[in-house]
Design a protein around this motif. Structure first.
Motif, PDB file in Angstrom:
ATOM      1  N   GLY A  66       0.755  -1.128  -0.012  1.00  0.00           N
ATOM      2  CA  GLY A  66      -0.154  -0.007  -0.065  1.00  0.00           C
ATOM      3  C   GLY A  66       0.766   1.237   0.080  1.00  0.00           C
ATOM      4  N   ASP A  67       1.728   1.602   1.210  1.00  0.00           N
ATOM      5  CA  ASP A  67       2.520   2.633   1.008  1.00  0.00           C
ATOM      6  C   ASP A  67       3.792   2.684   0.122  1.00  0.00           C
ATOM      7  OD1 ASP A  67       0.786   3.546   2.950  1.00  0.00           O
ATOM      8  OD2 ASP A  67       1.981   2.842   4.533  1.00  0.00           O
ATOM      9  N   ASP A  68       4.006   1.705  -0.447  1.00  0.00           N
ATOM     10  CA  ASP A  68       5.108   1.564  -1.426  1.00  0.00           C
ATOM     11  C   ASP A  68       4.766   2.079  -2.820  1.00  0.00           C
ATOM     12  OD1 ASP A  68       6.712   0.545   0.744  1.00  0.00           O
ATOM     13  OD2 ASP A  68       6.388  -1.512   0.254  1.00  0.00           O
ATOM     14  N   GLN A  69       3.566   2.433  -3.078  1.00  0.00           N
ATOM     15  CA  GLN A  69       3.233   2.448  -4.731  1.00  0.00           C
ATOM     16  C   GLN A  69       3.980   3.883  -4.940  1.00  0.00           C
ATOM     17  OE1 GLN A  69      -0.899   2.145  -5.887  1.00  0.00           O
ATOM     18  NE2 GLN A  69      -0.536   4.008  -6.832  1.00  0.00           N
ATOM     19  N   PRO A  70       4.738   3.942  -5.996  1.00  0.00           N
ATOM     20  CA  PRO A  70       5.243   5.114  -6.398  1.00  0.00           C
ATOM     21  C   PRO A  70       4.644   6.327  -6.930  1.00  0.00           C
ATOM     22  CG  PRO A  70       5.466   3.314  -8.249  1.00  0.00           C
ATOM     23  CD  PRO A  70       4.883   2.603  -6.922  1.00  0.00           C
ATOM     24  N   ASP A  71       5.082   7.304  -7.037  1.00  0.00           N
ATOM     25  CA  ASP A  71       4.157   8.481  -7.415  1.00  0.00           C
ATOM     26  C   ASP A  71       4.245   8.364  -9.091  1.00  0.00           C
ATOM     27  OD1 ASP A  71       4.215   9.494  -5.033  1.00  0.00           O
ATOM     28  OD2 ASP A  71       5.907  10.494  -5.174  1.00  0.00           O
ATOM     29  N   GLY A  72       5.108   7.754  -9.808  1.00  0.00           N
ATOM     30  CA  GLY A  72       5.241   7.551 -11.019  1.00  0.00           C
ATOM     31  C   GLY A  72       5.943   8.917 -11.725  1.00  0.00           C
ATOM     32  N   ASP A  73       6.123   8.780 -12.991  1.00  0.00           N
ATOM     33  CA  ASP A  73       6.613   9.881 -13.822  1.00  0.00           C
ATOM     34  C   ASP A  73       6.106  10.086 -15.137  1.00  0.00           C
ATOM     35  OD1 ASP A  73       8.399  11.496 -15.285  1.00  0.00           O
ATOM     36  OD2 ASP A  73      10.434  10.548 -14.521  1.00  0.00           O
ATOM     37  N   GLU A  74       5.712  11.197 -15.340  1.00  0.00           N
ATOM     38  CA  GLU A  74       4.990  11.691 -16.756  1.00  0.00           C
ATOM     39  C   GLU A  74       6.101  11.193 -17.784  1.00  0.00           C
ATOM     40  OE1 GLU A  74       1.673  11.892 -17.374  1.00  0.00           O
ATOM     41  OE2 GLU A  74       1.394  11.721 -15.343  1.00  0.00           O
ATOM     42  N   THR A  75       7.391  11.258 -17.715  1.00  0.00           N
ATOM     43  CA  THR A  75       8.259  11.086 -19.013  1.00  0.00           C
ATOM     44  C   THR A  75       8.554   9.594 -18.997  1.00  0.00           C
ATOM     45  OG1 THR A  75      10.117  11.667 -17.271  1.00  0.00           O
ATOM     46  CG2 THR A  75       8.883  13.332 -18.482  1.00  0.00           C
ATOM     47  N   ALA A  76       8.273   8.554 -18.285  1.00  0.00           N
ATOM     48  CA  ALA A  76       8.633   7.488 -18.373  1.00  0.00           C
ATOM     49  C   ALA A  76       7.548   6.352 -18.003  1.00  0.00           C
ATOM     50  CB  ALA A  76       9.976   7.229 -17.196  1.00  0.00           C
ATOM     51  N   LEU A  77       7.685   5.203 -18.253  1.00  0.00           N
ATOM     52  CA  LEU A  77       6.782   3.914 -18.022  1.00  0.00           C
ATOM     53  C   LEU A  77       7.024   3.390 -16.767  1.00  0.00           C
ATOM     54  CD1 LEU A  77       6.232   2.136 -21.669  1.00  0.00           C
ATOM     55  CD2 LEU A  77       4.351   3.417 -20.214  1.00  0.00           C
ATOM     56  N   THR A  78       6.072   3.223 -16.106  1.00  0.00           N
ATOM     57  CA  THR A  78       6.219   2.442 -14.893  1.00  0.00           C
ATOM     58  C   THR A  78       5.535   0.985 -14.864  1.00  0.00           C
ATOM     59  OG1 THR A  78       6.208   4.468 -13.429  1.00  0.00           O
ATOM     60  CG2 THR A  78       5.739   2.312 -12.320  1.00  0.00           C
ATOM     61  N   VAL A  79       6.378  -0.061 -14.743  1.00  0.00           N
ATOM     62  CA  VAL A  79       6.132  -1.409 -14.914  1.00  0.00           C
ATOM     63  C   VAL A  79       5.041  -1.646 -13.423  1.00  0.00           C
ATOM     64  CG1 VAL A  79       6.540  -3.630 -15.126  1.00  0.00           C
ATOM     65  CG2 VAL A  79       7.908  -2.070 -16.163  1.00  0.00           C
ATOM     66  N   LEU A  80       3.867  -2.174 -13.513  1.00  0.00           N
ATOM     67  CA  LEU A  80       2.912  -2.262 -12.534  1.00  0.00           C
ATOM     68  C   LEU A  80       3.468  -3.712 -11.619  1.00  0.00           C
ATOM     69  CD1 LEU A  80      -0.427  -1.223 -14.312  1.00  0.00           C
ATOM     70  CD2 LEU A  80       1.223   0.045 -12.645  1.00  0.00           C
ATOM     71  N   PRO A  81       2.798  -4.045 -10.791  1.00  0.00           N
ATOM     72  CA  PRO A  81       3.396  -5.286 -10.051  1.00  0.00           C
ATOM     73  C   PRO A  81       2.943  -6.422 -10.931  1.00  0.00           C
ATOM     74  CG  PRO A  81       1.968  -3.861  -8.670  1.00  0.00           C
ATOM     75  CD  PRO A  81       1.978  -3.295  -9.903  1.00  0.00           C
ATOM     76  N   HIS A  82       3.724  -7.358 -10.631  1.00  0.00           N
ATOM     77  CA  HIS A  82       3.550  -8.651 -11.584  1.00  0.00           C
ATOM     78  C   HIS A  82       4.573  -9.704 -10.940  1.00  0.00           C
ATOM     79  CE1 HIS A  82       7.382  -6.648 -12.940  1.00  0.00           C
ATOM     80  NE2 HIS A  82       7.669  -8.145 -13.579  1.00  0.00           N
ATOM     81  N   ARG A  83       4.139 -10.714 -11.365  1.00  0.00           N
ATOM     82  CA  ARG A  83       5.271 -12.073 -11.144  1.00  0.00           C
ATOM     83  C   ARG A  83       5.554 -12.509 -12.531  1.00  0.00           C
ATOM     84  NH1 ARG A  83       5.329 -13.567  -5.960  1.00  0.00           N
ATOM     85  NH2 ARG A  83       3.462 -13.045  -4.399  1.00  0.00           N
ATOM     86  N   ALA A  84       6.778 -12.559 -12.656  1.00  0.00           N
ATOM     87  CA  ALA A  84       7.183 -13.041 -13.895  1.00  0.00           C
ATOM     88  C   ALA A  84       7.567 -14.537 -13.937  1.00  0.00           C
ATOM     89  CB  ALA A  84       8.679 -12.478 -14.238  1.00  0.00           C
ATOM     90  N   PHE A  85       6.842 -15.362 -14.957  1.00  0.00           N
ATOM     91  CA  PHE A  85       7.270 -16.535 -14.972  1.00  0.00           C
ATOM     92  C   PHE A  85       7.792 -16.941 -16.371  1.00  0.00           C
ATOM     93  CE2 PHE A  85       3.265 -15.872 -12.737  1.00  0.00           C
ATOM     94  CZ  PHE A  85       3.272 -16.641 -11.503  1.00  0.00           C
ATOM     95  N   PRO A  86       8.778 -18.191 -16.178  1.00  0.00           N
ATOM     96  CA  PRO A  86       9.527 -18.723 -17.603  1.00  0.00           C
ATOM     97  C   PRO A  86       8.338 -18.929 -18.583  1.00  0.00           C
ATOM     98  CG  PRO A  86       9.768 -19.965 -15.700  1.00  0.00           C
ATOM     99  CD  PRO A  86       9.113 -18.932 -15.038  1.00  0.00           C
ATOM    100  N   ALA A  87       8.934 -19.285 -19.689  1.00  0.00           N
ATOM    101  CA  ALA A  87       7.968 -19.956 -20.694  1.00  0.00           C
ATOM    102  C   ALA A  87       7.684 -21.258 -20.489  1.00  0.00           C
ATOM    103  CB  ALA A  87       8.628 -19.561 -22.121  1.00  0.00           C
ATOM    104  N   GLY A  88       6.291 -21.400 -20.634  1.00  0.00           N
ATOM    105  CA  GLY A  88       6.178 -23.097 -20.270  1.00  0.00           C
ATOM    106  C   GLY A  88       5.469 -23.131 -19.080  1.00  0.00           C
ATOM    107  N   THR A  89       5.475 -22.123 -18.046  1.00  0.00           N
ATOM    108  CA  THR A  89       4.776 -22.412 -16.763  1.00  0.00           C
ATOM    109  C   THR A  89       3.418 -22.606 -16.949  1.00  0.00           C
ATOM    110  OG1 THR A  89       6.243 -20.517 -15.742  1.00  0.00           O
ATOM    111  CG2 THR A  89       4.255 -21.293 -14.459  1.00  0.00           C
ATOM    112  N   PRO A  90       3.120 -23.917 -16.084  1.00  0.00           N
ATOM    113  CA  PRO A  90       1.732 -24.390 -16.263  1.00  0.00           C
ATOM    114  C   PRO A  90       0.552 -23.137 -15.882  1.00  0.00           C
ATOM    115  CG  PRO A  90       2.977 -26.031 -15.142  1.00  0.00           C
ATOM    116  CD  PRO A  90       3.680 -24.665 -15.402  1.00  0.00           C
ATOM    117  N   GLU A  91      -0.665 -23.186 -16.659  1.00  0.00           N
ATOM    118  CA  GLU A  91      -1.580 -22.216 -16.488  1.00  0.00           C
ATOM    119  C   GLU A  91      -2.179 -22.088 -14.997  1.00  0.00           C
ATOM    120  OE1 GLU A  91      -5.894 -20.993 -18.333  1.00  0.00           O
ATOM    121  OE2 GLU A  91      -4.765 -22.603 -19.100  1.00  0.00           O
ATOM    122  N   GLU A  92      -2.077 -23.223 -14.304  1.00  0.00           N
ATOM    123  CA  GLU A  92      -2.741 -23.099 -13.089  1.00  0.00           C
ATOM    124  C   GLU A  92      -1.765 -22.375 -11.987  1.00  0.00           C
ATOM    125  OE1 GLU A  92      -1.155 -27.411 -13.775  1.00  0.00           O
ATOM    126  OE2 GLU A  92      -2.299 -25.923 -14.800  1.00  0.00           O
TER     127      GLU A  92
END
Length: 542
Positions: free
Chosen positions: A4-30
């Motif tokens: 909650g409190d860690d959300q960045p302010d962002g920058d109008e001149t740059a893209l901010t990548v939103l929270p995610h979990r990166a999975f390698p190709a082939g990771t099961p859908e479940e």
């Protein structure tokens, strides 16, 4: 992950990548679903990390394809992954493929629909001692000299190390991106790719597979350009512009002349009627026959459509030899054309070799007789005399018939089958070819022929005829405002699916009726929240 409190302010001149979990190709859908995250609604430029399976409209400005590195190098998987993702996210958002771009592949990435890249792979290759160029990569140990003039390559070869290689790779990628951007601005990226991509098998396979998925490219390809098409390989025959022209000529266009058909070779000069050879054909024919040119890569070009893009916008590598692929393509188009259009006689004023072979193939398939009139060369005195003699006794058609048939043929090609008769019945034509103006019986202008592209530009009266006719109208529905000069995408409520960039469109809303030229496809207009949807040529307030 953000809390909650860690959300960045962002920058109008740059893209901010939103929270995610990166999975390698082939990771099961479940597993992916179990750890899926909700993308927060933020007020700054943002990007969502997706796979082809999870791509959707998440309300962000860009989408990061997490499986990009696994797809690179595999043409079928790459095309499927990029196309699936690109079609699942809004049209006006950017697609980012991290860790993939090199000087050799960045043009093909852009052609496939990739908007954002990084230098990660180029840097990694440099640390491994791999020297990158638009032609591929070379191990530093195999280089006798440095084939580049970038700042990093000013270092003598014997002291050029991997750190210098990293710097060079960055420069090389930056230069390749500059070339790509300039090619896109000029409308000639495909010409570049047909040559450049051949240095790598998977790149050639990639753009060929994109050609196989015709609808993906066709929706995004303009129906007209000022840029010339360079026809230097058989792959040119598979371009959207070429396939679209051949399709429209054989499914929309209809010959309206009752005279015999004369088939002739194309000319280097465009439009063909300005060339010396076609001037000689005209002198022999004297308006006693309908002229159709045979050409690679276009196929067949009826005289009424010689201006229509891309018929006057291509340049072939002329060798005098036809490849088997060219012969098959042009023969198939000519066969389809003749099945649709009947003539009392067919005269083939073509030389020996590819042209005659094509005509003979089609004559055999259709079981029709063709009269061949060329001896040695189409422009020799004997050949031209034979052509004139073959038309002896034929009646000439007049200027009025020629001009009316021209604008109606263009309408067929541009708006759909039978559009010429539906939209341009009871007309008068004025001015001189190619700047023809079309008026109705009350002398109100309906349209004019645009010589640069060989298409009709409608007036408001012409647009009303279109709306009132049975010909499907390409409509852009807008909100209650009066557009001036252009319609922006946020103001579009709905648009016909069949609209392509460059199409004539009718723009309608509670406050205005207008006609203009599309800058986006219909689906893009509806999906987009930024950008110009259409230019406005004429407008009437309601």
């Amino acid at each position: 992950m953000w809390t909650g409190d860690d959300q960045p302010d962002g920058d109008e001149t740059a893209l901010t990548v939103l929270p995610h979990r990166a999975f390698p190709a082939g990771t099961p859908e479940e597993i992916r679903e179990a750890f899926a995250v909700d993308y927060p609604d933020v007020g700054f430029p943002s990007a969502a990390v997706v796979t082809p399976d999870t791509a959707a409209d998440h309300g962000t400005d860009a989408y990061v394809l997490s499986t990009a590195q696994a797809l690179a190098g595999h043409a079928e998987a790459f095309v499927e992954g990029v196309v699936t993702t690109r079609e699942a996210v809004p049209a006006d958002t950017a697609l980012y493929l991290p860790g993939v771009a090199t000087p050799a592949n960045v043009a093909t990435l852009a052609y496939a629909g990739v908007d954002l890249v990084d230098t990660d792979r180029a840097v990694l290759k440099g640390t491994q001692g791999r020297y990158l160029t638009t032609n591929g990569e070379v191990f530093l140990e195999d280089l006798t000299e440095l084939p580049c003039a970038c700042p990093a390559c000013q270092t003598p070869r014997d002291s050029f190390d991997r750190e210098d290689c990293v710097a060079h790779n960055r420069h090389a990628l930056r230069a390749a991106l500059g070339t790509v951007r300039e090619r896109i601005r000029a409308g000639r990226l495909r010409d570049y790719i047909e040559g450049q991509a051949r240095h790598d098998g998977w790149l050639t396979a990639t753009f060929r597979r994109l050609d196989d998925g015709y609808s993906y490219l066709e929706q995004r390809a303009p129906v007209l350009r000022r840029a010339e098409i360079t026809a230097a390989t058989d792959d040119t025959l598979r371009r959207v512009e070429i396939q679209r022209y051949a399709d429209r000529v054989t499914t929309r266009y209809r010959n309206r002349f009752s005279n015999p058909l004369v088939l002739v070779p194309c000319a280097a000069r465009k439009p063909y009627s300005d060339s010396q050879s076609h001037g000689q054909f005209h002198d022999a024919i004297q308006y006693r026959a309908h002229l159709v040119s045979l050409t690679s890569p276009i196929g067949v070009v009826p005289q009424e459509l010689e201006l229509t893009y891309p018929a006057q916008h291509y340049n072939s590598a002329v060798t005098g030899r036809w490849t088997d692929t060219e012969r098959v393509f042009v023969a198939d188009v000519l066969e389809a054309y003749l099945r649709r259009n009947e003539y009392p006689r067919v005269i083939a004023h073509v030389p020996e070799g590819g042209y005659r072979d094509i005509c003979e193939r089609v004559a055999d398939r259709l079981d029709i007789e063709m009269v061949f009139t060329v001896e040695d060369h189409p422009t020799t005195a004997d050949s031209l005399a034979n052509l004139a003699g073959a038309l002896s006794g034929e009646l000439r058609y007049g200027k009025r018939e020629r001009q009316h048939n021209t604008v109606r043929a263009v309408a067929d090609y541009q708006f759909g089958e039978a559009a010429g008769d539906e939209l341009l019945a009871d007309i008068h034509t004025g001015s001189h070819y190619p700047k023809l103006r079309v008026r109705d019986d009350d002398d109100e202008q309906l349209a004019m022929l645009v010589p640069e592209y060989g298409v009709l530009a409608l007036t408001l009266a012409g647009a009303r005829r279109w709306v009132d006719s049975p010909v499907p109208t390409r409509r852009v529905e807008i909100d209650g405002f009066v557009p001036h000069g252009s319609v922006l995408a946020p103001g579009v409520l709905d648009a016909s699916d069949g609209i392509r960039p460059g199409d004539e469109v009718v723009i309608e809303g509670p406050a205005a009726f207008a006609v203009g030229r599309a800058e986006m496809s219909g689906p893009e207009m509806v999906e987009s929240t930024r950008g110009i949807a259409s230019s406005v040529r004429h407008i009437e307030e309601r």
